[in-house]
Design an enzyme around this catalytic site. Structure first.
Site, mmCIF file in Angstrom:
data_model
loop_
_atom_site.group_PDB
_atom_site.id
_atom_site.type_symbol
_atom_site.label_atom_id
_atom_site.label_comp_id
_atom_site.label_asym_id
_atom_site.label_seq_id
_atom_site.Cartn_x
_atom_site.Cartn_y
_atom_site.Cartn_z
ATOM 1 N N GLY A 192 0.852 -1.187 0.000
ATOM 2 C CA GLY A 192 0.000 0.000 0.000
ATOM 3 C C GLY A 192 0.880 1.226 0.000
ATOM 4 C CB CYS A 241 5.579 -3.909 -0.325
ATOM 5 S SG CYS A 241 6.299 -2.297 -0.661
ATOM 6 C CE1 TYR A 242 2.379 1.194 5.705
ATOM 7 C CE2 TYR A 242 0.487 -0.286 5.638
ATOM 8 C CZ TYR A 242 1.160 0.776 6.219
ATOM 9 O OH TYR A 242 0.638 1.404 7.309
ATOM 10 C CG HIS A 288 5.295 -5.234 -5.053
ATOM 11 N ND1 HIS A 288 4.073 -5.064 -4.454
ATOM 12 C CD2 HIS A 288 6.059 -4.193 -4.658
ATOM 13 C CE1 HIS A 288 4.087 -3.945 -3.742
ATOM 14 N NE2 HIS A 288 5.286 -3.394 -3.845
ATOM 15 C CD GLU A 312 2.062 -7.754 -5.568
ATOM 16 O OE1 GLU A 312 2.979 -8.442 -5.093
ATOM 17 O OE2 GLU A 312 1.876 -6.569 -5.249
ATOM 18 C CG ASP A 316 -19.406 -10.471 -15.875
ATOM 19 O OD1 ASP A 316 -18.481 -11.187 -16.295
ATOM 20 O OD2 ASP A 316 -19.279 -9.269 -15.609
ATOM 21 C CE LYS A 344 -15.332 -9.799 -17.715
ATOM 22 N NZ LYS A 344 -16.538 -8.972 -17.538
#
Ligand code: XMP
Length: 491
Positions: free
Chosen positions: A33, A60-61, A147, A149, A205, A347
């Site tokens: 963040g 991280c944060y 990170h 991700e 969807d 999604k």
């Protein structure tokens, strides 16, 4: 986590234990963040994170919070670290780095860093600017400064895998097939012998939601497809084909093009177009629903990001940019209960479930298409003639983008019929025709977008076909605006 076949949910940083206990979590990840732990009001983790004994990974944060709250020291680095960095770990036997090389490229993005780990923690890795780029206490509390991700950390996926499988001991049970089996029984339980309606839009969807509910309760489901006359060429037919002929689902197709076009006559203001389309949709949908007699449930394709957004959006912070209309309101006296089988899916997961349920690839991978359809891509007044011109141009864009193999990597690619006219020449004659704009963007979730650097040859073919095949168009321009400051749609 979901890509590692592990179910996860996102909760706010201050969620009390009572809010998560019921999920029976096997581990916690504290995300990154933009805050600094020393700022007033910086988000902190609730005490249960440290008291529950659950394996926890701070990213991280998240790592800085862990260090700060457990008595370590975090300080601004003299040199901020943004971008690629080389991570070296010398932690043999550390499950987080199991199977990974001793040195690997990672992606960093931080101003603060850990200067002293909390008591009981040791540094597990370093980079040039972060002497403690990873830390752990040997009892499942772990932190990483980089990170994992993002795609720029090529081994990030393996590190997250190591955390959930190696450290937390999670299995790989989150798969489309398991999801379908669980959801089908949950829907059966919720619906009982009730009747369900679902509005199909042609998008992925609502299609996946309908297919799931159909798998669960068969003929108790009726889908309503409102053909508003604002869809792309052949699109309504494909919806009917997939659901009616292919799946044998009860489908009521309502041809309401005239009502929509009537309501749009003379309207040029984008928000007014949306309001009128929303209103007519509700009228048509309600009238159709009323013909079904008693109905108990409404199935909707709400996805997890919508749920997170509506749970966390602070109305003060989110300015209204455009009104979005999907499924409108409901008849007041119907009081339908919601069936939202995709509420916990992202999604890409909804797409996998759709494929597993046998929906056509073309529908599952369809680019997003706005509820108000082509009406917001015909700038100025929407008339049948102008819609037809846009349909012809849009078809060509789609066709060329698909032939170039670019369809899936673009978030959206489409044509806009502008209200500008320009002078041209055809044969020996002067023409005064319409200008079509082509828009192709890359994006993750549509909050931001970049215009796509389409190959010139593709643009050339699109342009020459549009001026030749779309009636009354004599000029094509390519939109090279990112979002922000532009939006994806023109209206
Ligand atoms: P903008 O134009 O705001 O669009 O950058 C972001 C995404 O939302 C889609 N969009 C809509 N979708 N109803 C919808 O269902 C709407 O009224 C609407 N307006 C924009 C747009 O296509 C893009 O994917």
């Amino acid at each position: 986590m979901r890509e590692s076949n592990v179910y996860c949910e996102i909760t706010p940083h201050d969620a009390p234990w009572e809010a998560v206990r019921g999920l029976n979590p096997k581990g916690v990840i504290m995300s990154g963040g933009p805050a600094s732990v020393y700022e007033a009001g910086a988000p902190m983790a609730p005490s249960w994170v440290y008291e529950s004994g659950l394996p926890t990974l701070g990213i991280c944060y998240g790592m800085q919070v862990m260090a700060h709250q457990l008595g370590g020291r975090v300080a601004p680095s003299a040199k901020k670290e943004y971008g690629h960095a080389a991570l070296t770990h010398a932690a043999d036997g550390e499950p987080l780095f199991e199977g990974l090389p001793a040195s690997m490229p990672v992606w960093m993005s931080h101003g603060d860093r850990i200067v002293e780990p909390p008591a009981g923690f040791v540094g597990l890795a370093h980079s040039e600017n972060s002497p403690i780029a990873a830390m752990g206490n040997g009892r499942g509390m772990l932190g990483i400064q980089f990170h994992p991700e993002v795609a720029h950390t090529p081994d990030g996926r393996a590190i997250l895998d190591n955390f959930v499988h190696g450290v937390c001991g999670c299995g790989r049970s989150w798969t489309p097939a398991n999801f379908i089996a669980d959801t089908v029984s949950a829907i059966r339980e919720q619906v009982g012998d009730g009747k369900v309606i679902c509005a199909l839009s042609g998008g992925v969807d609502s299609a996946v939601a309908a297919a799931l509910v159909h798998r669960a309760v068969g003929d108790q489901l009726t889908c309503i497809f409102v053909d508003n006359g604002l869809m792309r060429r052949e699109e309504p037919e494909r919806v009917v084909e997939a659901f009616d002929r292919h799946m044998g689902l009860n489908l009521a197709r309502v041809n309401a093009a005239e009502s929509f076009l009537g309501a749009l006559a003379g309207v040029t203001d984008p928000e007014e177009k949306r309001r009128r389309i929303g209103r007519v949709f509700i009228e048509v949908f309600d009238a159709q629903a009323a013909r079904l007699g008693r109905v108990d449930f409404l199935a909707q394709g709400t996805l997890y990001p919508d749920v997170i957004e509506s749970e966390t959006t602070d109305s003060k912070a989110s300015a209204k940019i455009k009104t979005h209309h999907n499924v409108g309101g409901l008849p007041e006296d119907m009081r339908l209960q919601l069936v939202e089988p995709l509420r916990y899916l992202f999604k890409d997961e909804a797409r996998e479930v759709g494929l597993e349920l046998g929906l056509p690839e073309e529908m599952v991978y369809r680019q997003p298409f706005p509820g108000p359809g082509l009406a917001i891509r015909v700038i100025g007044e929407v008339t049948l003639e102008r819609l037809e011109t846009l349909r012809a141009a849009d078809w060509i864009v789609m066709d060329e983008i698909k032939s170039a193999g670019l369809y899936r990597e673009l978030w959206q690619s489409f044509a806009v019929l502008t209200d500008t006219r320009s002078v041209g020449v055809a044969g020996d004659f002067r023409t005064y025709g319409s200008v079509v704009a082509v828009r192709a963007v890359t994006s993750d979730e549509a909050m931001t977008a970049d215009w796509s650097r389409l190959p010139y040859d593709t643009l050339a073919r699109i342009s020459s076909r549009i001026v030749n095949e779309a009636p009354g168009v004599n000029r094509v321009v390519y939109d090279i605006t990112s979002k922000p400051p532009g939006t994806i749609e023109w209206e």
